[in-house]
Design a protein around this motif. Structure first.
Motif, PDB file in Angstrom:
ATOM      1  N   PRO A  22       0.827  -1.216   0.000  1.00 42.49           N
ATOM      2  CA  PRO A  22       0.000   0.000   0.000  1.00 42.49           C
ATOM      3  C   PRO A  22       0.854   1.256   0.000  1.00 42.49           C
ATOM      4  O   PRO A  22       1.927   1.299   0.610  1.00 42.49           O
ATOM      5  CB  PRO A  22      -0.809  -0.134   1.300  1.00 42.49           C
ATOM      6  CG  PRO A  22      -0.039  -1.087   2.143  1.00 42.49           C
ATOM      7  CD  PRO A  22       0.655  -2.027   1.219  1.00 42.49           C
ATOM      8  N   ARG A  28       2.839   9.282  -1.270  1.00 45.37           N
ATOM      9  CA  ARG A  28       1.876  10.240  -1.833  1.00 45.37           C
ATOM     10  C   ARG A  28       2.456  11.650  -1.851  1.00 45.37           C
ATOM     11  O   ARG A  28       2.279  12.394  -2.819  1.00 45.37           O
ATOM     12  CB  ARG A  28       0.578  10.199  -1.016  1.00 45.37           C
ATOM     13  CG  ARG A  28      -0.223   8.930  -1.222  1.00 45.37           C
ATOM     14  CD  ARG A  28      -1.612   9.056  -0.621  1.00 45.37           C
ATOM     15  NE  ARG A  28      -1.559   9.072   0.829  1.00 45.37           N
ATOM     16  CZ  ARG A  28      -1.642   7.987   1.600  1.00 45.37           C
ATOM     17  NH1 ARG A  28      -1.766   6.799   1.043  1.00 45.37           N
ATOM     18  NH2 ARG A  28      -1.596   8.081   2.915  1.00 45.37           N
ATOM     19  N   THR A 147      -4.921  -2.086 -14.489  1.00 45.78           N
ATOM     20  CA  THR A 147      -5.896  -1.508 -13.570  1.00 45.78           C
ATOM     21  C   THR A 147      -7.089  -2.436 -13.363  1.00 45.78           C
ATOM     22  O   THR A 147      -7.613  -2.551 -12.254  1.00 45.78           O
ATOM     23  CB  THR A 147      -6.377  -0.144 -14.105  1.00 45.78           C
ATOM     24  OG1 THR A 147      -5.247   0.686 -14.364  1.00 45.78           O
ATOM     25  CG2 THR A 147      -7.273   0.541 -13.092  1.00 45.78           C
ATOM     26  N   ASP A 151      -6.300  -6.764  -9.001  1.00 48.97           N
ATOM     27  CA  ASP A 151      -6.786  -7.401  -7.785  1.00 48.97           C
ATOM     28  C   ASP A 151      -7.015  -8.900  -7.944  1.00 48.97           C
ATOM     29  O   ASP A 151      -7.467  -9.558  -7.004  1.00 48.97           O
ATOM     30  CB  ASP A 151      -8.100  -6.742  -7.330  1.00 48.97           C
ATOM     31  CG  ASP A 151      -7.879  -5.303  -6.911  1.00 48.97           C
ATOM     32  OD1 ASP A 151      -6.804  -5.015  -6.364  1.00 48.97           O
ATOM     33  OD2 ASP A 151      -8.775  -4.469  -7.142  1.00 48.97           O
ATOM     34  N   ARG A 227      -9.038   3.670  -8.813  1.00 47.33           N
ATOM     35  CA  ARG A 227      -8.749   2.362  -8.204  1.00 47.33           C
ATOM     36  C   ARG A 227      -7.371   2.335  -7.540  1.00 47.33           C
ATOM     37  O   ARG A 227      -6.792   1.269  -7.338  1.00 47.33           O
ATOM     38  CB  ARG A 227      -8.822   1.259  -9.285  1.00 47.33           C
ATOM     39  CG  ARG A 227     -10.210   1.112  -9.891  1.00 47.33           C
ATOM     40  CD  ARG A 227     -10.157   0.224 -11.139  1.00 47.33           C
ATOM     41  NE  ARG A 227      -9.746  -1.122 -10.815  1.00 47.33           N
ATOM     42  CZ  ARG A 227     -10.574  -2.108 -10.485  1.00 47.33           C
ATOM     43  NH1 ARG A 227     -11.871  -1.871 -10.399  1.00 47.33           N
ATOM     44  NH2 ARG A 227     -10.123  -3.310 -10.226  1.00 47.33           N
ATOM     45  N   ARG A 228      -6.845   3.505  -7.240  1.00 41.68           N
ATOM     46  CA  ARG A 228      -5.503   3.590  -6.671  1.00 41.68           C
ATOM     47  C   ARG A 228      -5.474   2.988  -5.273  1.00 41.68           C
ATOM     48  O   ARG A 228      -6.447   3.103  -4.521  1.00 41.68           O
ATOM     49  CB  ARG A 228      -5.030   5.044  -6.630  1.00 41.68           C
ATOM     50  CG  ARG A 228      -5.752   5.898  -5.604  1.00 41.68           C
ATOM     51  CD  ARG A 228      -5.490   7.378  -5.813  1.00 41.68           C
ATOM     52  NE  ARG A 228      -6.076   8.171  -4.740  1.00 41.68           N
ATOM     53  CZ  ARG A 228      -7.349   8.499  -4.677  1.00 41.68           C
ATOM     54  NH1 ARG A 228      -8.191   8.080  -5.620  1.00 41.68           N
ATOM     55  NH2 ARG A 228      -7.803   9.247  -3.682  1.00 41.68           N
ATOM     56  N   ARG A 229      -4.359   2.336  -4.943  1.00 37.76           N
ATOM     57  CA  ARG A 229      -4.200   1.770  -3.612  1.00 37.76           C
ATOM     58  C   ARG A 229      -2.732   1.497  -3.282  1.00 37.76           C
ATOM     59  O   ARG A 229      -2.298   1.707  -2.159  1.00 37.76           O
ATOM     60  CB  ARG A 229      -5.008   0.475  -3.483  1.00 37.76           C
ATOM     61  CG  ARG A 229      -5.038  -0.084  -2.066  1.00 37.76           C
ATOM     62  CD  ARG A 229      -5.854  -1.356  -1.956  1.00 37.76           C
ATOM     63  NE  ARG A 229      -5.252  -2.471  -2.654  1.00 37.76           N
ATOM     64  CZ  ARG A 229      -5.671  -2.983  -3.787  1.00 37.76           C
ATOM     65  NH1 ARG A 229      -6.737  -2.463  -4.390  1.00 37.76           N
ATOM     66  NH2 ARG A 229      -5.077  -4.005  -4.358  1.00 37.76           N
ATOM     67  N   THR A 230      -1.966   1.026  -4.261  1.00 41.02           N
ATOM     68  CA  THR A 230      -0.616   0.544  -3.993  1.00 41.02           C
ATOM     69  C   THR A 230       0.445   1.548  -4.445  1.00 41.02           C
ATOM     70  O   THR A 230       0.150   2.564  -5.092  1.00 41.02           O
ATOM     71  CB  THR A 230      -0.378  -0.788  -4.719  1.00 41.02           C
ATOM     72  OG1 THR A 230      -0.426  -0.563  -6.137  1.00 41.02           O
ATOM     73  CG2 THR A 230      -1.442  -1.807  -4.352  1.00 41.02           C
ATOM     74  N   ASP A 233       0.420   1.759  -8.214  1.00 43.35           N
ATOM     75  CA  ASP A 233      -0.639   2.640  -8.715  1.00 43.35           C
ATOM     76  C   ASP A 233      -0.193   4.101  -8.668  1.00 43.35           C
ATOM     77  O   ASP A 233      -0.372   4.857  -9.631  1.00 43.35           O
ATOM     78  CB  ASP A 233      -1.915   2.475  -7.882  1.00 43.35           C
ATOM     79  CG  ASP A 233      -2.468   1.066  -7.937  1.00 43.35           C
ATOM     80  OD1 ASP A 233      -2.122   0.335  -8.879  1.00 43.35           O
ATOM     81  OD2 ASP A 233      -3.238   0.703  -7.030  1.00 43.35           O
TER      82      ASP A 233
END
Length: 526
Positions: A22, A28, A147, A151, A227-230, A233
């Protein structure tokens, strides 16, 4: 039965590779600073984008060769991450960077003045532009595929064929690149033209294509943002943002090649290609340093445990040796008194009472040690398979260092047992360590450790088998101070049997010989 390789932890427990971790606040923040710097730089260059400057023929081959190498290195790292934890999305991203590296190099080969006056591929006029289009179409579409697939976890046969999946991805990318290269070189005269008259005047079609490429990149960025999370991404979004000036310059500026905007756009392209590579290398170094620190701490803790065991053994020996010495001495005195004529019964009575006191002292010492050991039994319900997996994770470094292949076969209907997790873990750890040490002298390709569980009526049965040299005189293997090691204390298996006995189970040596040794642990189902 469920059979699987346990050389690494199960992939669903936590991310094992950097792209699946993550994104942290630091990532960020760093990404925002990079994006802000790109916007500021683009805004400063924008007023001078159409200014034509000198033609530097070496600029494109040097810059795009570096760019291509960076993309191929990034793809290699992503394939390596995929081999550790298979996720289909990682294949898509690796494919995107393969496309990028291949088309960047092909555009360099076709660019006029690069490796030849008119390039060595195509017409030197529209061919480089078409390679640019293919380059910036396949990359965002592959990122879009990532994208949508990121998952999804590969299971079953797919998870066991990571090498085949990587080879299939590489072949698919190279086949697509070859087909598009043949199309643009053999049929370039039949394709729409990007320039009219000279390479500094772009047609309306060229501007429309660049706007379309910008929209494709923006749409991919929007989907990825939603769909950003990691970590992956986050930095793929930064990469897509860094590509934006390329299309805007090509769409808006009338002087396309060898202008300030054109040179700046190539610089942004280089930044975009190196972005993820730098992040992966940095995070790999951080992860490596953490792993090294963890290994050092683990070895230090293991050394401390061995020192503690050695100190405890010495203390026990000291407490027992004195009364045992007294018993031996008094026994000798009693025998001498019995041999005298006449025997001194009063003295013998005193000696026998001393022997009794010494015997009670030894018994008291042993009882106190056993009660102390028993008091550590904080019991709970657990699955023995979880204990085995935890031990194999703790032993992973030793298993890899000794090049031992580990396979497990767990019952497909696991049951719980009641016990002390630390003690049961110590039992499994001791048996596994003995197996690792037993295989040190056999060829590497024969070193295999097999761990299995099964249900036998009211018992959960755990079997641990190695391929070592076997145990001589195995009838005494559970006796205290029995050892086949030069530096062993002979307490490990004796303690293990005591632990299993206190859990209401049984520990047995079921097979040993030149083909290896197998231990069996039986624990009652909770």
């Amino acid at each position: 039965m469920i059979t699987r390789q346990i050389t690494s932890p199960h992939e669903d427990e936590f991310p094992l590779v950097i792209p699946l971790m993550p994104a942290t606040r630091e990532h960020r923040r760093a990404a925002m600073w990079v994006v802000a710097a790109l916007f500021v730089l683009a805004a400063c260059i924008a007023p001078f984008a159409s200014v034509q400057i000198g033609r530097v023929d070496a600029f494109v081959p040097v810059l795009q060769t570096v760019l291509s190498a960076a993309d191929l290195l990034t793809a290699t790292l992503l394939f390596g991450q995929y081999s550790v934890q298979p996720r289909r999305g990682l294949l898509a991203v690796a494919g995107a960077y393969l496309f990028s590296g291949a088309f960047a190099f092909l555009q360099t080969l076709s660019f006029p003045g690069g490796y030849g006056p008119n390039g060595i591929l195509g017409d030197g006029f529209d061919t480089p532009a078409w390679f640019f289009v293919f380059w910036h179409t396949t990359f965002p579409l592959s990122i879009l595929a990532y994208t949508l697939l990121k998952d999804k976890t590969e299971r079953g046969a797919a998870a066991r064929s990571t090498r085949a999946s990587i080879i299939a991805t590489i072949c698919a990318v190279l086949t697509t690149v070859a087909a598009l290269t043949w199309t643009v070189t053999a049929w370039v005269n039949h394709l729409p033209s990007f320039y009219s008259g000279s390479v500094t005047l772009q047609t309306r079609f060229g501007s429309q294509i660049n706007i379309a490429l910008w929209l494709v990149g923006a749409a991919t960025l929007a989907v990825l943002f939603s769909r950003r999370r990691t970590i992956l991404d986050m930095w793929l979004m930064v990469t897509l943002v860094a590509w934006m000036p390329n299309f805007l310059v090509a769409a808006v500026a009338s002087s396309v090649r060898f202008s300030v905007g054109w040179y700046a756009a190539r610089g942004f392209a280089l930044v975009a290609s190196c972005m993820l590579l730098c992040v992966l290398l940095t995070e790999l170094m951080v992860l490596y340093s953490r792993l090294a620190s963890a290994l050092i701490l683990q070895r230090r803790e293991r050394a401390n445990q061995l020192m503690s065991i050695d100190a405890a053994t010495a203390a026990i020996a000291h407490e027992i040796r004195s009364p045992l010495g007294s018993i031996t001495l008094n026994t000798s005195i009693a025998l001498n008194q019995l041999a005298a004529e006449p025997p001194d019964l009063e003295e013998i009575d005193v000696v026998l009472k001393d022997i009794e006191r010494a015997s009670l002292s030894v018994d008291s010492t042993i009882t106190s040690i056993r009660s102390l050991f028993k008091s550590a039994s904080n019991r709970s319900r657990m699955q023995i398979e979880d204990v085995v997996c935890q031990v194999l994770r703790l032993m992973q470094h030793d298993l890899q260092t000794n090049q031992i292949s580990v396979s497990t076969s767990f019952s497909d209907h696991p049951h719980a047992v009641t016990g002390n997790r630390a003690q049961l873990q110590q039992v499994v750890l001791n048996i596994v360590k003995n197996g690792v040490e037993a295989m040190a002298s056999i060829p590497v390709d024969q070193r295999k450790l097999t761990v299995s569980t099964r249900i036998d009526q009211r018992w959960i049965v755990l079997n641990v088998r190695d391929a070592g040299v076997g145990i001589p005189q195995h009838t005494n293997v559970f006796d205290a101070f029995f050892t086949t090691k030069a530096d062993g204390m002979g307490l490990g298996l004796a303690i293990c049997r005591t632990i299993i006995d206190r859990h209401g189970g049984m520990l047995a040596l079921v097979a040993t010989g030149s083909q290896g040794t197998e231990f069996e642990v039986r624990l009652p189902i909770a």
